[in-house]
Design a protein around this motif. Structure first.
Motif, PDB file in Angstrom:
ATOM      1  N   GLY A 387      -7.197 -14.466  -1.133  1.00  0.00           N
ATOM      2  CA  GLY A 387      -7.874 -14.215  -2.394  1.00  0.00           C
ATOM      3  C   GLY A 387      -7.666 -12.816  -2.915  1.00  0.00           C
ATOM      4  N   GLY A 388      -6.686 -12.116  -2.399  1.00  0.00           N
ATOM      5  CA  GLY A 388      -6.388 -10.758  -2.820  1.00  0.00           C
ATOM      6  C   GLY A 388      -5.152 -10.264  -2.091  1.00  0.00           C
ATOM      7  N   MET A 389      -4.671  -9.084  -2.454  1.00  0.00           N
ATOM      8  CA  MET A 389      -3.470  -8.519  -1.851  1.00  0.00           C
ATOM      9  C   MET A 389      -3.830  -7.746  -0.580  1.00  0.00           C
ATOM     10  SD  MET A 389      -0.238  -7.955  -1.746  1.00  0.00           S
ATOM     11  CE  MET A 389       0.334  -8.482  -3.363  1.00  0.00           C
ATOM     12  N   PRO A 390      -3.388  -8.215   0.600  1.00  0.00           N
ATOM     13  CA  PRO A 390      -3.669  -7.466   1.829  1.00  0.00           C
ATOM     14  C   PRO A 390      -3.003  -6.088   1.787  1.00  0.00           C
ATOM     15  CG  PRO A 390      -2.979  -9.710   2.343  1.00  0.00           C
ATOM     16  CD  PRO A 390      -2.693  -9.479   0.884  1.00  0.00           C
ATOM     17  N   ILE A 391      -3.741  -5.060   2.156  1.00  0.00           N
ATOM     18  CA  ILE A 391      -3.209  -3.698   2.172  1.00  0.00           C
ATOM     19  C   ILE A 391      -3.339  -3.076   3.559  1.00  0.00           C
ATOM     20  CG2 ILE A 391      -3.471  -1.362   1.247  1.00  0.00           C
ATOM     21  CD1 ILE A 391      -4.408  -2.609  -1.368  1.00  0.00           C
ATOM     22  N   GLN A 392      -4.497  -3.225   4.175  1.00  0.00           N
ATOM     23  CA  GLN A 392      -4.726  -2.672   5.506  1.00  0.00           C
ATOM     24  C   GLN A 392      -5.116  -3.803   6.455  1.00  0.00           C
ATOM     25  OE1 GLN A 392      -7.755   0.285   4.661  1.00  0.00           O
ATOM     26  NE2 GLN A 392      -6.225   1.912   4.605  1.00  0.00           N
ATOM     27  N   GLU A 408     -15.800  -8.083  18.777  1.00  0.00           N
ATOM     28  CA  GLU A 408     -14.477  -7.648  18.346  1.00  0.00           C
ATOM     29  C   GLU A 408     -13.862  -8.656  17.384  1.00  0.00           C
ATOM     30  OE1 GLU A 408     -11.873  -6.675  21.510  1.00  0.00           O
ATOM     31  OE2 GLU A 408     -13.259  -5.276  22.473  1.00  0.00           O
ATOM     32  N   ALA A 409     -13.271  -8.128  16.341  1.00  0.00           N
ATOM     33  CA  ALA A 409     -12.502  -8.945  15.396  1.00  0.00           C
ATOM     34  C   ALA A 409     -11.038  -8.558  15.532  1.00  0.00           C
ATOM     35  CB  ALA A 409     -12.988  -8.715  13.966  1.00  0.00           C
ATOM     36  N   ASP A 410     -10.192  -9.527  15.816  1.00  0.00           N
ATOM     37  CA  ASP A 410      -8.786  -9.242  16.117  1.00  0.00           C
ATOM     38  C   ASP A 410      -7.949  -8.962  14.874  1.00  0.00           C
ATOM     39  OD1 ASP A 410      -9.290  -9.784  18.857  1.00  0.00           O
ATOM     40  OD2 ASP A 410      -9.082 -11.938  18.460  1.00  0.00           O
ATOM     41  N   VAL A 411      -8.305  -9.585  13.764  1.00  0.00           N
ATOM     42  CA  VAL A 411      -7.518  -9.448  12.536  1.00  0.00           C
ATOM     43  C   VAL A 411      -8.473  -9.192  11.372  1.00  0.00           C
ATOM     44  CG1 VAL A 411      -5.738 -10.446  11.054  1.00  0.00           C
ATOM     45  CG2 VAL A 411      -5.843 -11.088  13.470  1.00  0.00           C
ATOM     46  N   VAL A 412      -8.593  -7.954  10.968  1.00  0.00           N
ATOM     47  CA  VAL A 412      -9.460  -7.572   9.857  1.00  0.00           C
ATOM     48  C   VAL A 412      -8.575  -7.155   8.693  1.00  0.00           C
ATOM     49  CG1 VAL A 412     -11.285  -6.032   9.069  1.00  0.00           C
ATOM     50  CG2 VAL A 412     -11.239  -6.794  11.465  1.00  0.00           C
ATOM     51  N   VAL A 413      -8.788  -7.791   7.556  1.00  0.00           N
ATOM     52  CA  VAL A 413      -7.928  -7.577   6.394  1.00  0.00           C
ATOM     53  C   VAL A 413      -8.738  -6.936   5.273  1.00  0.00           C
ATOM     54  CG1 VAL A 413      -6.326  -8.649   4.772  1.00  0.00           C
ATOM     55  CG2 VAL A 413      -6.658  -9.660   7.046  1.00  0.00           C
ATOM     56  N   HIS A 414      -8.309  -5.756   4.847  1.00  0.00           N
ATOM     57  CA  HIS A 414      -8.821  -5.126   3.637  1.00  0.00           C
ATOM     58  C   HIS A 414      -7.718  -5.132   2.597  1.00  0.00           C
ATOM     59  CE1 HIS A 414     -11.875  -3.409   6.415  1.00  0.00           C
ATOM     60  NE2 HIS A 414     -12.642  -3.378   5.331  1.00  0.00           N
ATOM     61  N   GLN A 419      -8.326  -4.641  -9.833  1.00  0.00           N
ATOM     62  CA  GLN A 419      -8.243  -3.191  -9.747  1.00  0.00           C
ATOM     63  C   GLN A 419      -9.083  -2.625  -8.609  1.00  0.00           C
ATOM     64  OE1 GLN A 419      -6.140  -1.414 -11.751  1.00  0.00           O
ATOM     65  NE2 GLN A 419      -5.494  -3.460 -12.429  1.00  0.00           N
ATOM     66  N   ASP A 420      -9.823  -3.471  -7.926  1.00  0.00           N
ATOM     67  CA  ASP A 420     -10.700  -3.002  -6.859  1.00  0.00           C
ATOM     68  C   ASP A 420      -9.935  -2.904  -5.549  1.00  0.00           C
ATOM     69  OD1 ASP A 420     -12.886  -2.917  -8.585  1.00  0.00           O
ATOM     70  OD2 ASP A 420     -13.347  -5.041  -8.254  1.00  0.00           O
ATOM     71  N   GLN A 421     -10.030  -1.754  -4.901  1.00  0.00           N
ATOM     72  CA  GLN A 421      -9.330  -1.509  -3.647  1.00  0.00           C
ATOM     73  C   GLN A 421     -10.322  -1.487  -2.480  1.00  0.00           C
ATOM     74  OE1 GLN A 421      -5.878  -0.907  -3.543  1.00  0.00           O
ATOM     75  NE2 GLN A 421      -5.763  -1.253  -5.746  1.00  0.00           N
ATOM     76  N   GLY A 422      -9.784  -1.699  -1.260  1.00  0.00           N
ATOM     77  CA  GLY A 422     -10.605  -1.581  -0.059  1.00  0.00           C
ATOM     78  C   GLY A 422     -11.599  -2.710   0.133  1.00  0.00           C
ATOM     79  N   ILE A 423     -11.364  -3.844  -0.497  1.00  0.00           N
ATOM     80  CA  ILE A 423     -12.272  -4.984  -0.380  1.00  0.00           C
ATOM     81  C   ILE A 423     -12.014  -5.694   0.949  1.00  0.00           C
ATOM     82  CG2 ILE A 423     -13.022  -7.153  -1.416  1.00  0.00           C
ATOM     83  CD1 ILE A 423     -13.609  -4.680  -3.095  1.00  0.00           C
ATOM     84  N   LEU A 424     -13.084  -6.045   1.650  1.00  0.00           N
ATOM     85  CA  LEU A 424     -12.940  -6.825   2.884  1.00  0.00           C
ATOM     86  C   LEU A 424     -12.562  -8.249   2.511  1.00  0.00           C
ATOM     87  CD1 LEU A 424     -13.206  -6.989   5.970  1.00  0.00           C
ATOM     88  CD2 LEU A 424     -15.627  -7.569   5.649  1.00  0.00           C
ATOM     89  N   ARG A 459     -18.755 -10.425   0.314  1.00  0.00           N
ATOM     90  CA  ARG A 459     -18.744 -11.591  -0.589  1.00  0.00           C
ATOM     91  C   ARG A 459     -17.376 -12.262  -0.649  1.00  0.00           C
ATOM     92  NH1 ARG A 459     -20.433  -9.090  -6.061  1.00  0.00           N
ATOM     93  NH2 ARG A 459     -19.137  -7.417  -5.155  1.00  0.00           N
ATOM     94  N   HIS A 460     -16.301 -11.477  -0.483  1.00  0.00           N
ATOM     95  CA  HIS A 460     -14.948 -12.040  -0.596  1.00  0.00           C
ATOM     96  C   HIS A 460     -14.306 -12.313   0.758  1.00  0.00           C
ATOM     97  CE1 HIS A 460     -15.102 -10.960  -4.866  1.00  0.00           C
ATOM     98  NE2 HIS A 460     -15.533  -9.762  -4.489  1.00  0.00           N
ATOM     99  N   ALA A 461     -15.028 -12.031   1.844  1.00  0.00           N
ATOM    100  CA  ALA A 461     -14.440 -12.119   3.183  1.00  0.00           C
ATOM    101  C   ALA A 461     -14.358 -13.562   3.656  1.00  0.00           C
ATOM    102  CB  ALA A 461     -15.253 -11.293   4.166  1.00  0.00           C
ATOM    103  N   ARG A 462     -13.172 -13.954   4.117  1.00  0.00           N
ATOM    104  CA  ARG A 462     -12.946 -15.313   4.613  1.00  0.00           C
ATOM    105  C   ARG A 462     -12.780 -15.280   6.124  1.00  0.00           C
ATOM    106  NH1 ARG A 462      -8.593 -17.830   0.216  1.00  0.00           N
ATOM    107  NH2 ARG A 462      -9.848 -17.374  -1.655  1.00  0.00           N
ATOM    108  N   PRO A 463     -13.547 -16.068   6.860  1.00  0.00           N
ATOM    109  CA  PRO A 463     -13.299 -16.182   8.303  1.00  0.00           C
ATOM    110  C   PRO A 463     -11.927 -16.814   8.538  1.00  0.00           C
ATOM    111  CG  PRO A 463     -15.450 -17.102   7.698  1.00  0.00           C
ATOM    112  CD  PRO A 463     -14.699 -16.877   6.432  1.00  0.00           C
ATOM    113  N   ALA A 464     -11.231 -16.355   9.576  1.00  0.00           N
ATOM    114  CA  ALA A 464      -9.892 -16.877   9.880  1.00  0.00           C
ATOM    115  C   ALA A 464      -9.742 -17.040  11.384  1.00  0.00           C
ATOM    116  CB  ALA A 464      -8.810 -15.956   9.331  1.00  0.00           C
TER     117      ALA A 464
END
Length: 496
Positions: A387-392, A408-414, A419-424, A459-464
């Motif tokens: 739902g967004g462009m992975p950056i980190q 522990e979370a093995d894969v955390v995507v921000h 235009q909003d950056q750093g979104i989980l 709000r935008h975070a998807r479990p994976a």
């Protein structure tokens, strides 16, 4: 006036994957323009740097010289002989010093832009520490001869600590290079293709040992590729656990080849601690029996050498985890090094592998699979997937005050949404050997609850869930309802 475009050179027929590196090298080597140009090519050993540079010299009629460990006088003598062979001169020139040698090399490019490659450049500097300063001075000359000579000097080396500092702010060559190319290992998808492995599970197992280093297939195991999953155990015994094969002793050599390492026993112990699952500086220090302050320098040096990576925790900015960058080193310290004596005997490999295989799966493959999942997000996942462009992309830990543990979370995507950056964007868990079920999804939901309680926008975070063994029917049903993202081996290697 626009600069004339560089010539496009056909790629070498036996080159695999390195189209981007080849394009950058050929553009640098053939670009028009007065005066000399400087380029630097680096990367860990066995990645194919010399192959690319030799192919470049062949394609352009350029000069290629591979330095050896020798005194300054012998190095100048050998360089003169190489120039004589290149020019067809009967009597080799005899430069008395490196100033004369650089004039000789620059003079090779009087008629046209010409690549002048010096491979293993750190060997020369070891006995001629003023050479970078002398090269800087030669590049800075402003004269009629300077404008007519057009060498494209390419310095290459595998000593990452040295090469990393060659263009740094403290170096005489700072700001002088028009090319700074790092030749990395093949990605995990490209590595599977290079090895000709179609079975994804087998591809992960092989990659957990040899990574994406091209030379390991051809020169180091003589094109011995596992003949399917059932042949993997036998392949390990006849290659990496076989003292008669070059790959068996390669991991210690990667450390020995770095000139900045002094107390090698300490560095080996640090790598062994990280390979054994100690990821923080405190845990590493405890494992090697030193204070945390005593290992800060080894950790820094190993990072500069490209043998360790340091990754900040996705949720705790003051926490850094360390990982071995080269899979073969992880395998060596987890499996080979503890059994050196037994492996030296005839037929010892099968016995070692029999009781080390479980260690390999838990200490090597498990963490390696987690890193492949993060790599998939960085390089292959479509933005619509999260739902967004992975950056980190990183791993992270969250304290659970109720259970008094850390989750522990093995894969955390921000990333970015509009235009909003750093979104989980996602919090994920990776399991190599377990069929994942609803319990794993519930754990991810608990992590998101804890983060929300800390003020993190979830709000935008998807479990994976990422699995090498598959997913239970109830978890697949949850994925069908849009409650969780599932990534299996098929998607890891072929999907986005």
């Amino acid at each position: 006036m626009a600069r004339p475009p560089a010539r496009s050179l056909p790629r070498p027929p036996d080159m695999f994957d390195r189209e981007w590196e080849w394009s950058e090298l050929t553009a640098f080597a053939t670009g028009e323009g007065a005066g000399p140009r400087l380029g630097v090519v680096s990367g860990r050993r066995r990645q194919g740097k010399s192959f690319l540079l030799q192919a470049l010299a062949d394609a352009t009629g350029g000069f290629y010289y591979a330095a050896v460990e020798a005194s300054a006088t012998e190095s100048l003598h050998l360089l003169g002989e190489a120039v004589a062979r290149f020019t067809g001169t009967a009597v080799p020139p005899r430069p008395a010093n490196w100033g004369e040698a650089l004039e000789m090399l620059f003079g090779l490019a009087e008629e046209r832009p010409l690549p002048v490659v010096i491979d293993e450049f750190p060997y020369l500097v070891r006995n001629a520490p003023a050479l970078p300063s002398q090269l800087q001075a030669a590049l800075g000359v402003r004269s009629e001869r300077h404008r007519t000579e057009r060498p494209r000097i390419l310095l290459c080396g595998s000593a990452m600590s040295f090469m990393g500092g060659l263009l740094s702010g403290a170096s005489p060559l700072y700001g002088r290079a028009g090319l700074d190319l790092v030749v990395h290992s093949l990605g995990f998808r490209e590595a599977a293709e290079f090895w000709g492995i179609d079975d994804f599970r087998l591809a992960v197992l092989v990659h957990a040992i040899v990574g994406g280093t091209p030379a390991y297939r051809r020169e180091f195991v003589d094109d011995d590729v596992p003949d399917g999953p059932d042949d993997f155990d036998a392949w390990v015994c006849r290659t990496v656990l076989n003292p008669a094969r070059p790959i068996h002793g390669e991991a210690p050599y990667l450390l020995a080849a770095e000139p900045d390492l002094r107390n090698r026993s300490l560095y080996h112990s640090v790598l062994a601690a990280v390979a054994g699952g100690n990821r923080t500086s405190g845990g590493i220090a405890s494992a090697v029996g030193r204070k945390a302050t005593d290992i800060s320098l080894p950790l820094t040096v190993l990072r500069n050498c490209g043998l360790l990576t340091a990754e900040p925790d996705a949720f705790r900015g003051n926490r850094t985890t360390y990982h071995v960058a080269e899979p073969l080193i992880s395998f060596h310290h987890a499996v080979v090094r503890p059994e050196t004596a037994l492996l030296s005997r005839r037929r010892g490999a099968a016995k070692v592998w029999e009781h080390s295989r479980s260690t390999f799966l838990s200490k090597v493959v498990g963490p390696h699979f987690e890193r492949l999942c993060r790599e998939w997000v960085e390089w292959h996942a479509d933005p619509e997937t999260f739902g967004g462009m992975p950056i980190q992309v990183a791993s992270g830990t969250v304290a659970d005050p109720v259970s008094r543990t850390s989750l522990e979370a093995d894969v955390v995507v921000h990333g970015a949404i509009g235009q909003d950056q750093g979104i989980l964007l996602s919090v994920g868990e990776a399991k190599w050997h377990k069929v994942m079920h609803l319990g794993h999804l519930q754990r991810l939901r608990r992590i998101l609850e804890l983060l929300a309680a800390q003020g993190v926008d979830t709000r935008h975070a998807r479990p994976a869930c990422y699995s090498g063994a598959g997913f239970a029917p109830e978890l697949r049903a949850a994925a069908d309802r849009g409650e969780v993202l599932l990534v299996d081996l098929e998607r890891l290697y072929r999907g986005s």
